[in-house]
Design a protein around this motif. Structure first.
Motif, short mmCIF file in Angstrom:
data_model
loop_
_atom_site.label_atom_id
_atom_site.label_comp_id
_atom_site.label_asym_id
_atom_site.label_seq_id
_atom_site.Cartn_x
_atom_site.Cartn_y
_atom_site.Cartn_z
N PRO A 1 0.79 -1.24 0.00
CA PRO A 1 0.00 0.00 0.00
C PRO A 1 0.82 1.28 0.00
CG PRO A 1 -0.07 -1.05 2.16
CD PRO A 1 0.56 -2.03 1.23
N GLY A 2 2.09 1.22 0.43
CA GLY A 2 2.89 2.43 0.48
C GLY A 2 3.57 2.79 -0.83
N VAL A 3 3.45 1.93 -1.85
CA VAL A 3 4.01 2.24 -3.18
C VAL A 3 3.30 3.47 -3.73
CG1 VAL A 3 4.20 1.42 -5.56
CG2 VAL A 3 4.70 -0.13 -3.66
N THR A 4 4.06 4.43 -4.24
CA THR A 4 3.44 5.63 -4.81
C THR A 4 3.26 5.45 -6.31
OG1 THR A 4 5.53 6.77 -5.26
CG2 THR A 4 4.55 7.06 -3.06
N ARG A 5 2.40 6.28 -6.88
CA ARG A 5 2.12 6.15 -8.31
C ARG A 5 3.36 6.46 -9.14
NH1 ARG A 5 1.49 10.68 -11.27
NH2 ARG A 5 1.43 12.65 -10.16
N GLU A 6 4.17 7.44 -8.73
CA GLU A 6 5.38 7.76 -9.49
C GLU A 6 6.39 6.63 -9.38
OE1 GLU A 6 6.90 11.57 -8.37
OE2 GLU A 6 5.14 12.67 -9.08
N GLN A 7 6.50 6.02 -8.20
CA GLN A 7 7.40 4.88 -8.02
C GLN A 7 7.00 3.73 -8.93
OE1 GLN A 7 7.18 3.21 -4.07
NE2 GLN A 7 8.41 1.43 -4.60
N LEU A 8 5.71 3.45 -8.99
CA LEU A 8 5.24 2.35 -9.83
C LEU A 8 5.50 2.63 -11.30
CD1 LEU A 8 3.84 -0.33 -10.26
CD2 LEU A 8 1.63 0.84 -10.09
N ASN A 9 5.19 3.83 -11.75
CA ASN A 9 5.40 4.14 -13.17
C ASN A 9 6.87 4.15 -13.55
OD1 ASN A 9 2.87 4.26 -14.46
ND2 ASN A 9 2.40 6.20 -13.46
N PHE B 1 1.76 1.28 -18.19
CA PHE B 1 1.79 2.34 -17.20
C PHE B 1 0.54 2.27 -16.33
CE2 PHE B 1 -1.06 4.24 -20.19
CZ PHE B 1 -1.71 5.30 -19.58
N PHE B 2 0.65 2.86 -15.14
CA PHE B 2 -0.49 2.97 -14.23
C PHE B 2 -1.12 4.33 -14.47
CE2 PHE B 2 -2.19 4.32 -10.07
CZ PHE B 2 -3.19 3.38 -9.94
N ALA C 1 -12.10 1.57 -10.99
CA ALA C 1 -11.97 0.74 -12.18
C ALA C 1 -10.58 0.12 -12.31
CB ALA C 1 -12.27 1.56 -13.43
N ASN C 2 -9.64 0.55 -11.49
CA ASN C 2 -8.25 0.14 -11.68
C ASN C 2 -7.66 -0.66 -10.53
OD1 ASN C 2 -7.08 1.32 -14.33
ND2 ASN C 2 -8.36 2.96 -13.52
N VAL C 3 -8.48 -0.99 -9.54
CA VAL C 3 -8.07 -1.96 -8.51
C VAL C 3 -8.80 -3.26 -8.81
CG1 VAL C 3 -7.99 -2.54 -6.06
CG2 VAL C 3 -7.71 -0.17 -6.78
N LYS C 4 -8.05 -4.32 -9.03
CA LYS C 4 -8.64 -5.62 -9.39
C LYS C 4 -8.83 -6.52 -8.18
CE LYS C 4 -7.24 -7.88 -12.96
NZ LYS C 4 -8.56 -8.09 -13.60
N ALA C 5 -7.91 -6.43 -7.23
CA ALA C 5 -7.97 -7.31 -6.07
C ALA C 5 -7.16 -6.67 -4.94
CB ALA C 5 -7.42 -8.70 -6.41
N PRO D 1 -1.45 -0.32 -21.68
CA PRO D 1 -0.34 -0.17 -22.62
C PRO D 1 -0.03 1.31 -22.86
CG PRO D 1 -2.05 -1.63 -23.49
CD PRO D 1 -2.62 -0.97 -22.29
N VAL D 2 1.25 1.63 -22.91
CA VAL D 2 1.63 2.99 -23.30
C VAL D 2 1.18 3.20 -24.74
CG1 VAL D 2 3.57 4.55 -23.70
CG2 VAL D 2 3.61 3.00 -21.73
N PRO D 3 0.40 4.24 -25.02
CA PRO D 3 -0.11 4.41 -26.38
C PRO D 3 0.98 4.69 -27.39
CG PRO D 3 -0.66 6.30 -25.00
CD PRO D 3 -0.08 5.27 -24.09
N GLU D 4 0.73 4.29 -28.61
CA GLU D 4 1.69 4.52 -29.69
C GLU D 4 1.94 6.01 -29.90
OE1 GLU D 4 2.10 3.76 -34.54
OE2 GLU D 4 0.26 3.22 -33.48
N ALA D 5 0.87 6.78 -29.83
CA ALA D 5 0.99 8.23 -30.04
C ALA D 5 0.34 8.98 -28.89
CB ALA D 5 0.34 8.62 -31.36
N ILE D 6 1.02 10.03 -28.43
CA ILE D 6 0.49 10.93 -27.41
C ILE D 6 0.67 12.35 -27.92
CG2 ILE D 6 0.65 11.75 -25.03
CD1 ILE D 6 1.83 9.07 -24.24
N VAL D 7 -0.42 13.05 -28.04
CA VAL D 7 -0.39 14.43 -28.53
C VAL D 7 -1.11 15.31 -27.53
CG1 VAL D 7 -1.19 16.00 -30.34
CG2 VAL D 7 -0.25 13.77 -30.96
#
Length: 460
Positions: A109-117, A126-127, A158-162, A211-217
Motif C-alpha cells: 500500500p505504500g508504493v506511490t504512483r510515481e514509483q510504480l510508473n 503504465f499505471f 476501475a483500476n483496482v482488481k484485487a 499499454p503505453v499508447p503509440e501516439a500521445i499528442v
C-alpha cells in the motif's frame, strides 16, 4: 492512550513507535475550519503481519486505528479526532509483481504512483490514475482517487482488481480476483475502495495497468468563455474522440499558472488543456475532429507532439495549487470539488461563477471537465475559512451539485471536511452504510469520527 498499550507497542515495534508531538503532528491533516487532531502514537509498519498485530492490540484495548500513506488527502481523512494509533504504511513500499500478460501490478500500500510508473518504464505499460500528488496506492484506493486521466482510463474504482484487506478483528480477507471478471458473490472490493480506512486497511493491492499508447499528442485550446469550453468538451466526448485528458482553467487560473510557469505563455482567457492517446491514425483523426468541434464554439487550438511541451503543460497543471498560492501571496487556499453529469456541467459552473462574483471571493476554477468534475481553491485570509459567509458559499455549492444530480465530492472524498453532506446526498442509503460499518467494525475503531459520524449512535 493506555500506558499498557504504549508499552506493548514498544515491545513489538521498538523505534518504529513514535510518540513525540512533532512526529504525531505530521500525521494529522484537516481542511480549513476543522481542528487538527494528532494521533496518540504513530507506528510504522513494514508487513501485513505488522498491521495485524497493531489492529489486534488496539481492538483488545479499544484504541482507534487510523491508516496513513503519503498524507496527501485533503478532507481530513487521516485526522484523529478520537486519538488512537496511526498506522503509517509508507515503508510498505515493495512492488511485489508485475504481470505483463495480465497487465497488472501487485503492490504494497505504500508504493506511490510515481514509483510504480518508474518501475514500469521498460515494460510498455503504465499505471493511469493521476491525482496530481505523488499519492500512495493504499491511500488512492481508500479514497477512490481519480485525476486527469480518468476520462479515458477510469478512477481507482476501475483500476483496482484485487486486494488483501486487514479487518477489524485482525483477520485478512482476499477480495477481488486476478480473473478478468467474476460472478461469484458480493463485490466486496467495491465496498473497500472508497471506504477511507473506516472498514479495513489495505495490506496489498493488485492494480490494472494499461499499454503505453503509440501516439500521445497534447494541446491547449483558448475560448472567450467557460461556457464555450464546456460545450466543446461535451461535443468532443460525444463523438468518441481518443481524449485521455481534458482539463478546464478559468481566466484567473490561467493568469496564476502563467505567472508561476512563464513557459506556458497562454492568452489570458479560459482554456482547455488536452491530451490524445492511441495509434497514430486515430490520434491524428481525433485532433482534426476536435479542431472542428472547438471551432464551432470559437476555440483556438494549439497542438504539440513534443515531449518537452507536453511535460511543461502538465507540470503547470499539477503545480496549480502552488501557482494559486503564489498569485495570492500571504493567503491560504480552501480546496473543494463537486461533480455533476456532463449535461449539467455548464449550468453548474455558470451558477457557481455568478455566486463567486456576488460573494466577492477569489476562487480560481480548474477541473477534470471530461468527467464532470471541477475544483475551486478559495483563497482566504487568516481565520476567514470559518466565517459564516464562506460556510454559506460552500453550502450553496454543495446544494447546487446535488440539485443537478451530482455529488458533493468527485474525488476529494469525505473525511471530516464533507461529512455533514453524507446524509443530504445519500438519504436512507446512509443507514445501509452504517449497517455495513457496524457489521465489519462493531467497536467503531477504524478511523472513527469520519464517514458514518452523521448517523445516530444506535444506527452504527
Amino acid at each position: 492512550m493506555n500506558a499498557l498499550v504504549v508499552e506493548k507497542l514498544r515491545q513489538l515495534f521498538g523505534e518504529r513507535l513514535r510518540l513525540e508531538q512533532g512526529i504525531r503532528q505530521q500525521f494529522c491533516q484537516a481542511p480549513p475550519g476543522i481542528e487538527l487532531s494528532p494521533p496518540d502514537a504513530v507506528v510504522t509498519v513494514r508487513s501485513e503481519d505488522d498491521i495485524v498485530q497493531v489492529v489486534k492490540l488496539c481492538r483488545e484495548y479499544g484504541v482507534a486505528v487510523i491508516p496513513s500513506g503519503a498524507r496527501s488527502s485533503l478532507e481530513g481523512q487521516i485526522n484523529a479526532p478520537q486519538g488512537g494509533v496511526c498506522v503509517d504504511c509508507s515503508e510498505m513500499n515493495a512492488i511485489v509483481e508485475v504481470n505483463v500478460t495480465d497487465m497488472t501490478a501487485t503492490v504494497q500500500p505504500g508504493v506511490t504512483r510515481e514509483q510504480l510508473n518508474s518501475h514500469l518504464r521498460e515494460t510498455g505499460l503504465f499505471f493511469s490514475v493521476d491525482p496530481g500528488a505523488n499519492a500512495s496506492m493504499g491511500g488512492m484506493a481508500a479514497t477512490r482517487a481519480s485525476g486527469t486521466n480518468s476520462v479515458r482510463y477510469g478512477t481507482m474504482a476501475a483500476n483496482v482488481k484485487a486486494a488483501r484487506w486487514v479487518m477489524a478483528d485482525g483477520s485478512v480477507a482476499q477480495i477481488g480476483s486476478r480473473a478478468p471478471k467474476s460472478a461469484m458473490g458480493l463485490d466486496l472490493l467495491a465496498i473497500a475502495v472508497g471506504s477511507e480506512g473506516t472498514l479495513g486497511i489495505f495490506s496489498e493491492l493488485q492494480v490494472r495497468l494499461h499499454p503505453v499508447p503509440e501516439a500521445i499528442v497534447a494541446g491547449v485550446c483558448s475560448f472567450d468563455s467557460v461556457d464555450n469550453a464546456v460545450q466543446t468538451v461535451a461535443s468532443a466526448l460525444g463523438q468518441g474522440l481518443s481524449i485521455a485528458r481534458i482539463e478546464l482553467l478559468d481566466v484567473t487560473a490561467v493568469r496564476a499558472c502563467n505567472a508561476y510557469s512563464p513557459a506556458l505563455g497562454l492568452v489570458e482567457t479560459p482554456h482547455l488543456f488536452l491530451e490524445f492517446h492511441g495509434d497514430r491514425s486515430t490520434v491524428a483523426s481525433s485532433v482534426e475532429l476536435f479542431k472542428d468541434c472547438a471551432g464551432e464554439y470559437g476555440g483556438q487550438v494549439r497542438i504539440s507532439e513534443r515531449l518537452e511541451e507536453r511535460t511543461t503543460l502538465w507540470k503547470a497543471r499539477h503545480d496549480a495549487w502552488w501557482a494559486f498560492h503564489a498569485f495570492y501571496k500571504g493567503r491560504k487556499g480552501l480546496a473543494t470539488d463537486v461533480c455533476v453529469p456532463l449535461s449539467c456541467l455548464s449550468a453548474c459552473i455558470s451558477a457557481t461563477a455568478a455566486d463567486i462574483a456576488a460573494s466577492g471571493l477569489d476562487a480560481p476554477l480548474i477541473g477534470h471537465v471530461g468527467d464532470g468534475n471541477f475544483h475551486l481553491l478559495i483563497m482566504l485570509d487568516e481565520g476567514e475559512d470559518e466565517s459564516a459567509e464562506i460556510q454559506a458559499f460552500l453550502s450553496r455549492l454543495s446544494s447546487r451539485a446535488l440539485s443537478f444530480g451530482g455529488t458533493v465530492s468527485g474525488e476529494h472524498g469525505v473525511g471530516q471536511g464533507k461529512l455533514k453532506w453524507m446524509s443530504a446526498q445519500h438519504g436512507a442509503a446512509l443507514q445501509f452504510m452504517g449497517a455495513i460499518k457496524s457489521a465489519l467494525d462493531p467497536d467503531n475503531l477504524f478511523n472513527p469520527g469520519k464517514m458514518y459520524q452523521s448517523l445516530p449512535v444506535d444506527a452504527r
